[in-house]
Scaffold this motif. Structure first.
Motif, PDB file in Angstrom:
ATOM      1  N   SER A   1       5.237  39.058 -32.003  1.00  0.00           N
ATOM      2  CA  SER A   1       4.868  39.350 -33.148  1.00  0.00           C
ATOM      3  C   SER A   1       4.942  38.149 -34.039  1.00  0.00           C
ATOM      4  O   SER A   1       4.308  37.815 -35.237  1.00  0.00           O
ATOM      5  CB  SER A   1       5.584  40.525 -33.753  1.00  0.00           C
ATOM      6  N   ALA A   2       5.892  37.299 -33.949  1.00  0.00           N
ATOM      7  CA  ALA A   2       6.181  36.105 -35.133  1.00  0.00           C
ATOM      8  C   ALA A   2       5.096  35.349 -35.555  1.00  0.00           C
ATOM      9  O   ALA A   2       4.833  34.955 -36.715  1.00  0.00           O
ATOM     10  CB  ALA A   2       7.330  35.269 -34.306  1.00  0.00           C
ATOM     11  N   PRO A   3       4.447  34.803 -34.348  1.00  0.00           N
ATOM     12  CA  PRO A   3       3.001  33.905 -34.902  1.00  0.00           C
ATOM     13  C   PRO A   3       1.968  34.748 -35.329  1.00  0.00           C
ATOM     14  O   PRO A   3       1.149  34.362 -36.028  1.00  0.00           O
ATOM     15  CB  PRO A   3       2.725  33.193 -33.678  1.00  0.00           C
ATOM     16  N   LEU A   4       2.125  36.163 -35.415  1.00  0.00           N
ATOM     17  CA  LEU A   4       0.834  37.112 -35.965  1.00  0.00           C
ATOM     18  C   LEU A   4       1.145  37.169 -37.360  1.00  0.00           C
ATOM     19  O   LEU A   4       0.131  37.293 -38.129  1.00  0.00           O
ATOM     20  CB  LEU A   4       1.134  38.341 -35.073  1.00  0.00           C
ATOM     21  N   ALA A   5       2.328  36.917 -38.064  1.00  0.00           N
ATOM     22  CA  ALA A   5       2.367  37.157 -39.334  1.00  0.00           C
ATOM     23  C   ALA A   5       1.814  38.237 -40.016  1.00  0.00           C
ATOM     24  O   ALA A   5       1.312  38.398 -40.914  1.00  0.00           O
ATOM     25  CB  ALA A   5       2.091  35.834 -40.186  1.00  0.00           C
ATOM     26  N   LEU A   6       1.885  39.389 -39.239  1.00  0.00           N
ATOM     27  CA  LEU A   6       1.244  40.762 -39.603  1.00  0.00           C
ATOM     28  C   LEU A   6       2.149  41.878 -39.209  1.00  0.00           C
ATOM     29  O   LEU A   6       2.567  41.798 -38.061  1.00  0.00           O
ATOM     30  CB  LEU A   6      -0.242  40.862 -39.237  1.00  0.00           C
TER      31      LEU A   6
ATOM     32  N   GLU B   1      12.861  44.062 -26.951  1.00  0.00           N
ATOM     33  CA  GLU B   1      12.710  44.369 -28.437  1.00  0.00           C
ATOM     34  C   GLU B   1      12.676  42.456 -28.811  1.00  0.00           C
ATOM     35  O   GLU B   1      11.818  42.054 -29.699  1.00  0.00           O
ATOM     36  CB  GLU B   1      13.988  44.508 -29.077  1.00  0.00           C
ATOM     37  N   GLY B   2      13.349  41.758 -28.231  1.00  0.00           N
ATOM     38  CA  GLY B   2      13.259  40.145 -28.287  1.00  0.00           C
ATOM     39  C   GLY B   2      12.124  39.731 -27.877  1.00  0.00           C
ATOM     40  O   GLY B   2      11.438  38.667 -28.672  1.00  0.00           O
ATOM     41  N   VAL B   3      11.370  40.061 -26.799  1.00  0.00           N
ATOM     42  CA  VAL B   3      10.054  39.725 -26.617  1.00  0.00           C
ATOM     43  C   VAL B   3       9.149  40.036 -27.290  1.00  0.00           C
ATOM     44  O   VAL B   3       8.108  39.496 -27.892  1.00  0.00           O
ATOM     45  CB  VAL B   3       9.747  40.311 -24.924  1.00  0.00           C
ATOM     46  N   ASN B   4       9.264  41.323 -27.818  1.00  0.00           N
ATOM     47  CA  ASN B   4       8.431  41.866 -28.900  1.00  0.00           C
ATOM     48  C   ASN B   4       8.216  40.965 -30.248  1.00  0.00           C
ATOM     49  O   ASN B   4       7.393  40.675 -30.875  1.00  0.00           O
ATOM     50  CB  ASN B   4       8.528  43.483 -29.370  1.00  0.00           C
ATOM     51  N   GLU B   5       9.305  40.514 -30.653  1.00  0.00           N
ATOM     52  CA  GLU B   5       9.647  39.788 -31.880  1.00  0.00           C
ATOM     53  C   GLU B   5       9.052  38.379 -31.579  1.00  0.00           C
ATOM     54  O   GLU B   5       8.312  37.893 -32.550  1.00  0.00           O
ATOM     55  CB  GLU B   5      11.228  39.722 -32.021  1.00  0.00           C
TER      56      GLU B   5
END
Length: 124
Positions: free
Chosen positions: A107-112, A100-104
Protein backbone atom coordinates in the motif's frame (compact mmCIF):
# COMPACT_ATOMS: atom_id res chain seq x y z
CA UNK A 1 -5.83 -8.14 -21.00
CA UNK A 2 -3.13 -5.49 -21.12
CA UNK A 3 0.52 -6.24 -20.54
CA UNK A 4 0.48 -4.21 -17.28
CA UNK A 5 -2.55 -6.10 -15.95
CA UNK A 6 -0.93 -9.39 -16.83
CA UNK A 7 2.29 -8.34 -15.06
CA UNK A 8 0.37 -7.35 -11.92
CA UNK A 9 -1.49 -10.66 -11.96
CA UNK A 10 1.80 -12.53 -12.37
CA UNK A 11 3.35 -10.58 -9.50
CA UNK A 12 0.32 -11.32 -7.33
CA UNK A 13 0.66 -15.04 -8.07
CA UNK A 14 4.36 -14.87 -7.25
CA UNK A 15 3.56 -13.06 -3.99
CA UNK A 16 1.02 -15.70 -3.02
CA UNK A 17 3.54 -18.43 -3.69
CA UNK A 18 6.23 -16.57 -1.73
CA UNK A 19 3.84 -16.19 1.22
CA UNK A 20 3.39 -19.96 1.35
CA UNK A 21 7.16 -20.22 1.87
CA UNK A 22 7.23 -17.86 4.88
CA UNK A 23 8.14 -19.54 8.18
CA UNK A 24 5.04 -17.95 9.72
CA UNK A 25 2.83 -19.52 7.06
CA UNK A 26 4.46 -22.91 7.41
CA UNK A 27 4.04 -22.76 11.19
CA UNK A 28 0.40 -21.75 10.76
CA UNK A 29 -0.32 -24.59 8.34
CA UNK A 30 1.32 -27.14 10.66
CA UNK A 31 -0.68 -25.84 13.64
CA UNK A 32 -3.91 -25.88 11.62
CA UNK A 33 -3.27 -29.48 10.59
CA UNK A 34 -2.68 -30.46 14.22
CA UNK A 35 -6.01 -28.92 15.24
CA UNK A 36 -7.79 -30.69 12.39
CA UNK A 37 -6.20 -34.03 13.36
CA UNK A 38 -6.93 -33.69 17.08
CA UNK A 39 -10.13 -35.50 18.12
CA UNK A 40 -10.12 -33.57 21.42
CA UNK A 41 -9.81 -30.21 19.68
CA UNK A 42 -12.50 -31.11 17.17
CA UNK A 43 -14.86 -32.19 19.95
CA UNK A 44 -14.24 -28.93 21.84
CA UNK A 45 -14.75 -26.91 18.64
CA UNK A 46 -18.06 -28.71 18.06
CA UNK A 47 -19.09 -28.01 21.66
CA UNK A 48 -18.18 -24.33 21.30
CA UNK A 49 -20.09 -24.05 18.00
CA UNK A 50 -23.20 -25.64 19.56
CA UNK A 51 -22.99 -23.33 22.57
CA UNK A 52 -22.48 -20.30 20.33
CA UNK A 53 -25.44 -21.26 18.13
CA UNK A 54 -27.66 -21.72 21.17
CA UNK A 55 -26.55 -18.35 22.52
CA UNK A 56 -27.21 -16.62 19.18
CA UNK A 57 -30.69 -18.12 18.97
CA UNK A 58 -31.43 -17.10 22.55
CA UNK A 59 -30.16 -13.60 21.84
CA UNK A 60 -32.34 -13.30 18.74
CA UNK A 61 -35.40 -14.33 20.71
CA UNK A 62 -34.49 -11.98 23.55
CA UNK A 63 -34.07 -14.78 26.08
CA UNK A 64 -30.27 -14.77 26.37
CA UNK A 65 -29.07 -14.33 29.91
CA UNK A 66 -25.80 -13.30 31.48
CA UNK A 67 -25.35 -16.95 32.45
CA UNK A 68 -25.69 -17.96 28.79
CA UNK A 69 -22.99 -15.48 27.85
CA UNK A 70 -20.74 -16.71 30.66
CA UNK A 71 -21.23 -20.31 29.50
CA UNK A 72 -20.25 -19.31 25.97
CA UNK A 73 -17.17 -17.47 27.23
CA UNK A 74 -16.17 -20.40 29.45
CA UNK A 75 -16.49 -22.82 26.53
CA UNK A 76 -14.36 -20.55 24.37
CA UNK A 77 -11.73 -20.22 27.11
CA UNK A 78 -11.60 -24.02 27.47
CA UNK A 79 -11.10 -24.34 23.72
CA UNK A 80 -8.41 -21.66 23.56
CA UNK A 81 -6.56 -23.08 26.54
CA UNK A 82 -6.01 -26.44 24.85
CA UNK A 83 -2.29 -26.57 23.94
CA UNK A 84 -2.97 -27.51 20.31
CA UNK A 85 -5.46 -24.66 19.95
CA UNK A 86 -3.23 -22.15 21.76
CA UNK A 87 -0.41 -22.99 19.33
CA UNK A 88 -2.79 -22.55 16.40
CA UNK A 89 -4.03 -19.17 17.65
CA UNK A 90 -0.46 -17.99 18.26
CA UNK A 91 0.59 -19.08 14.77
CA UNK A 92 -2.48 -17.40 13.25
CA UNK A 93 -1.66 -14.13 15.04
CA UNK A 94 1.99 -14.27 13.93
CA UNK A 95 0.94 -14.86 10.32
CA UNK A 96 -1.58 -12.03 10.56
CA UNK A 97 1.12 -9.65 11.77
CA UNK A 98 3.45 -10.72 8.97
CA UNK A 99 0.74 -10.27 6.35
CA UNK A 100 -0.14 -6.84 7.76
CA UNK A 101 3.48 -5.84 7.10
CA UNK A 102 3.21 -7.16 3.55
CA UNK A 103 -0.03 -5.21 3.10
CA UNK A 104 1.64 -2.02 4.30
CA UNK A 105 4.55 -2.55 1.91
CA UNK A 106 2.13 -3.00 -1.00
CA UNK A 107 0.00 0.00 0.00
CA UNK A 108 2.86 2.44 0.70
CA UNK A 109 3.63 3.36 -2.93
CA UNK A 110 -0.07 3.70 -3.77
CA UNK A 111 -0.57 6.79 -1.55
CA UNK A 112 -4.27 6.05 -1.41
CA UNK A 113 -6.38 4.95 1.51
CA UNK A 114 -8.82 2.55 -0.12
CA UNK A 115 -10.85 2.22 3.08
CA UNK A 116 -11.49 5.96 3.12
CA UNK A 117 -12.27 6.09 -0.60
CA UNK A 118 -14.75 3.22 -0.32
CA UNK A 119 -16.83 5.20 2.17
CA UNK A 120 -18.50 7.36 -0.45
CA UNK A 121 -17.93 9.53 -3.45
CA UNK A 122 -16.93 13.11 -3.87
CA UNK A 123 -14.81 13.49 -0.74
CA UNK A 124 -12.71 16.63 -0.93
Amino acid sequence: MSIQTSRVDDLATDLGEAITELPEYETFEAARAEVEESPEAQAKIDEFERTREEFMLARQSGSASQEDLQELQATQEELHSMPVMAEYLEAKAALGERLEGVNEAISAPLALDFGEEAGGCCQD
